[in-house]
Design an enzyme around this catalytic site. Structure first.
Site, mmCIF file in Angstrom:
data_model
loop_
_atom_site.group_PDB
_atom_site.id
_atom_site.type_symbol
_atom_site.label_atom_id
_atom_site.label_comp_id
_atom_site.label_asym_id
_atom_site.label_seq_id
_atom_site.Cartn_x
_atom_site.Cartn_y
_atom_site.Cartn_z
ATOM 1 N N TYR A 73 0.830 -1.204 0.000
ATOM 2 C CA TYR A 73 0.000 0.000 0.000
ATOM 3 C C TYR A 73 0.867 1.258 0.000
ATOM 4 O O TYR A 73 0.507 2.272 -0.575
ATOM 5 C CB TYR A 73 -0.939 0.013 1.219
ATOM 6 C CG TYR A 73 -1.957 1.126 1.130
ATOM 7 C CD1 TYR A 73 -3.077 0.984 0.309
ATOM 8 C CD2 TYR A 73 -1.767 2.338 1.796
ATOM 9 C CE1 TYR A 73 -3.991 2.014 0.178
ATOM 10 C CE2 TYR A 73 -2.678 3.368 1.672
ATOM 11 C CZ TYR A 73 -3.789 3.210 0.859
ATOM 12 O OH TYR A 73 -4.688 4.221 0.726
ATOM 13 N N PHE A 125 -6.034 21.581 -24.873
ATOM 14 C CA PHE A 125 -6.350 20.168 -24.926
ATOM 15 C C PHE A 125 -7.618 19.973 -24.101
ATOM 16 O O PHE A 125 -7.808 20.637 -23.081
ATOM 17 C CB PHE A 125 -5.211 19.280 -24.405
ATOM 18 C CG PHE A 125 -5.542 17.824 -24.585
ATOM 19 C CD1 PHE A 125 -5.494 17.253 -25.843
ATOM 20 C CD2 PHE A 125 -5.985 17.054 -23.525
ATOM 21 C CE1 PHE A 125 -5.876 15.930 -26.034
ATOM 22 C CE2 PHE A 125 -6.364 15.731 -23.708
ATOM 23 C CZ PHE A 125 -6.305 15.166 -24.973
ATOM 24 N N THR A 126 -8.470 19.052 -24.527
ATOM 25 C CA THR A 126 -9.814 18.917 -23.946
ATOM 26 C C THR A 126 -9.806 18.830 -22.413
ATOM 27 O O THR A 126 -10.368 19.682 -21.736
ATOM 28 C CB THR A 126 -10.502 17.670 -24.528
ATOM 29 O OG1 THR A 126 -9.623 16.557 -24.348
ATOM 30 C CG2 THR A 126 -10.805 17.841 -26.009
ATOM 31 N N ASP A 217 2.931 19.983 -20.823
ATOM 32 C CA ASP A 217 2.118 18.779 -20.981
ATOM 33 C C ASP A 217 3.002 17.866 -21.815
ATOM 34 O O ASP A 217 3.068 18.009 -23.039
ATOM 35 C CB ASP A 217 0.792 19.093 -21.683
ATOM 36 C CG ASP A 217 -0.028 17.824 -21.897
ATOM 37 O OD1 ASP A 217 0.536 16.711 -21.786
ATOM 38 O OD2 ASP A 217 -1.230 17.941 -22.207
ATOM 39 N N LYS A 260 0.396 7.425 -23.459
ATOM 40 C CA LYS A 260 0.928 7.803 -24.779
ATOM 41 C C LYS A 260 2.405 7.411 -24.821
ATOM 42 O O LYS A 260 2.709 6.241 -24.946
ATOM 43 C CB LYS A 260 0.729 9.298 -25.059
ATOM 44 C CG LYS A 260 -0.602 9.943 -24.677
ATOM 45 C CD LYS A 260 -1.835 9.212 -24.940
ATOM 46 C CE LYS A 260 -3.132 9.877 -24.528
ATOM 47 N NZ LYS A 260 -3.260 11.233 -24.174
ATOM 48 N N ARG A 384 -12.211 15.602 -34.120
ATOM 49 C CA ARG A 384 -11.509 16.631 -33.360
ATOM 50 C C ARG A 384 -11.863 17.954 -34.032
ATOM 51 O O ARG A 384 -11.165 18.422 -34.914
ATOM 52 C CB ARG A 384 -9.989 16.407 -33.367
ATOM 53 C CG ARG A 384 -9.521 15.417 -32.311
ATOM 54 C CD ARG A 384 -9.791 15.953 -30.931
ATOM 55 N NE ARG A 384 -9.326 15.095 -29.850
ATOM 56 C CZ ARG A 384 -10.051 14.787 -28.773
ATOM 57 N NH1 ARG A 384 -11.303 15.168 -28.676
ATOM 58 N NH2 ARG A 384 -9.546 14.082 -27.799
ATOM 59 N N PHE A 450 -17.936 15.362 -26.485
ATOM 60 C CA PHE A 450 -17.574 14.436 -27.563
ATOM 61 C C PHE A 450 -17.572 12.982 -27.087
ATOM 62 O O PHE A 450 -17.767 12.071 -27.874
ATOM 63 C CB PHE A 450 -16.212 14.796 -28.167
ATOM 64 C CG PHE A 450 -15.092 14.818 -27.173
ATOM 65 C CD1 PHE A 450 -14.856 15.955 -26.420
ATOM 66 C CD2 PHE A 450 -14.276 13.712 -26.988
ATOM 67 C CE1 PHE A 450 -13.829 15.982 -25.485
ATOM 68 C CE2 PHE A 450 -13.242 13.732 -26.071
ATOM 69 C CZ PHE A 450 -13.020 14.882 -25.314
#
Ligand code: PLP
Length: 458
Positions: A73, A125-126, A217, A260, A384, A450
């Protein structure tokens, strides 16, 4: 031997069978999904280019790493491995693990964003913008103008920040109201477009002059480093690892989605140098994600992530990845299909407005194009454009300049033969484009519409 496109730098050890539905069933499936490719069942999809997020194929080393999960944990061995890997690759002092990228965005935005603050960024970015806005901040796009033009083949770093726009914002709202600048490397919604090292250097210098934090990012940072190596003067002989190190020397911290360029299926982190920010983030991570030594990931997830981060720095890996994208893009260009140029790092983006000039943006040409590509071929893509952009505080649609369909290539998953099939499907859809008609919402969710919005033909 020199080949135009690099063959796969790996061989197949395990396979997952694919199946393709007959056309009538594809039509039924997309109708059931409300013409939203996000709502299709994966089992009904033949080739899945919805996203490259978490759809990566892990290596044998990563799978072996899963067996080394230390599921304690607190204080898991795998966390220390992940932490050290991030520190070594990026040079940041602190690492706060999160379940994925948006978990890191949530922590960062809750800590730093307040009402009446402004967060400049190179195109939104969303999820990033959603977190900034939910905390009362205002996102301000400071990307160069060329990024909003779909066909600008000669601009090699379309993700660059426009320094003048950034400086104007500082002068207008005051540096004290800008908690940080968010620099996406690469810029997903611009088409996977990179930022040059020169630009990162300039953004850093201006930010430091005004005491503004630079947060990357860095979800797609390896792709960005590859473009710097092959496109920017002075970097051809540097390794990807060296380029990455220099990139991060211009940042105070970063949010990352491991789904990614981490080449895993789940995971993320928030990293930073500032102690105070770290203390706040590690207090908050307990509320939203879990202990600061796992942040929503299992021990085995963290192990695979640490290994994936190292594998992603291999030049042959990233060269093949980006070349697969170029291969698909060039096939479409040769056939006269309008796509975003130059071709980006993770996806080919169809220019839906040029593809379907008879459908106004208020009738969501990119959304209907994605649905038609699925009907044509069983290939899943995503919108997009206007739907992804959503609505502003007054409830008006943004009508972004770019109205795109994204064909995203998962890492190490599909072959060049799959990409040939995709290209043929798009070209066939292009030939019958005049028959395609617009859509309207039958259900519109209030945020990130979306993902779950539903549509019907007008
Ligand atoms: C995917 C992505 C995110 C969000 O990460 P998740 O892991 O999906 O939460 C943020 N920024 C960029 C550029 C991305 O591509």
């Amino acid at each position: 031997m020199d080949k135009k496109y690099m063959p796969e730098p790996y061989k197949v050890k395990m396979v997952e069978p694919l199946r393709i539905l007959p056309k009538e069933e594809r039509i039924e499936a997309i109708e059931r999904a409300g013409y939203n490719t996000f709502l299709l069942n994966s089992r009904d999809v033949y080739i899945d280019l919805l996203t490259d997020s978490g759809t990566n194929a892990m290596s044998d080393r990563q799978w072996a790493g899963l067996m080394m999960g230390d599921e304690a944990y607190a204080g898991s061995e795998n966390f220390y491995h992940l932490q050290k890997t991030v520190q070594d690759i990026m040079g940041f002092k602190h690492v706060v693990p999160t379940h994925q990228g948006r978990g890191a965005e949530n922590l960062l935005s809750q800590i730093l964003v307040r009402p009446n603050t402004y967060i400049p960024g190179n195109m939104y970015f969303t999820t990033t913008r959603a977190h900034q806005e939910m905390n009362g901040g205002t996102f301000v796009d400071v990307i160069i103008d060329e990024a909003h033009i779909s066909d600008k083949e000669d601009v090699h770093f379309k993700g660059n920040i426009d320094i003048k726009k950034y400086e104007d914002l500082i002068n207008k709202v005051g540096a004290e109201n800008i908690p940080y600048i968010c620099v996406g490397v690469t810029v997903n919604l611009a088409g996977g477009q990179p930022v040059s090292m020169q630009n990162l250097r300039e953004v850093h210098a201006l930010s430091k002059k005004h005491g503004i934090r630079v947060m990357f990012d860095c979800t797609r940072y390896v792709e960005n480093a590859y473009f710097i190596k092959v496109r920017e003067e002075g970097y051809a002989d540097k390794s990807i690892a060296e380029i990455v190190k220099e990139m991060f020397s211009y940042a105070d911290g970063a949010t990352m989605s491991g789904k990614k360029d981490g080449i895993v299926n789940i995971g993320g982190f928030l990293a930073m140098n500032e102690d105070d920010l770290y203390f706040k983030a590690s207090a908050l991570v307990v509320v939203y994600e879990g202990m600061p030594s796992y942040g929503g990931m299992t021990g085995r997830d963290m192990e695979a992530f640490a290994i994936g981060l190292k594998e992603a720095l291999d030049f042959n890996y990233i060269k093949h990845r980006v070349e697969q994208v170029e291969y698909l893009g060039n096939k479409l260009i040769e056939a006269g299909v309008p796509i975003v140029r130059p071709i980006g790092g993770h996806a080919v983006f169809l220019d839906a407005r040029a593809f379907l000039p008879h459908i106004p943006q208020s009738e969501y040409p990119a959304q209907v194009l994605a649905a038609e590509i699925f009907i044509q071929s069983g290939v899943r893509t995503m919108e997009r454009g206007n739907i992804s952009a959503g609505r502003d505080k007054e409830g008006n649609e943004y009508f972004p300049k770019l109205e795109l369909v994204r064909l995203t290539i998962p890492r190490r998953v599909y072959s060049y033969a799959h990409l040939d099939y995709v290209a043929e499907a798009i070209i066939a859809t292009y030939k019958r484009r005049d028959e395609i008609k617009g859509l309207k919402f039958t259900y519109e969710p209030p945020v990130l519409r979306f993902f779950t919005g539903r549509f019907e033909h007008i």
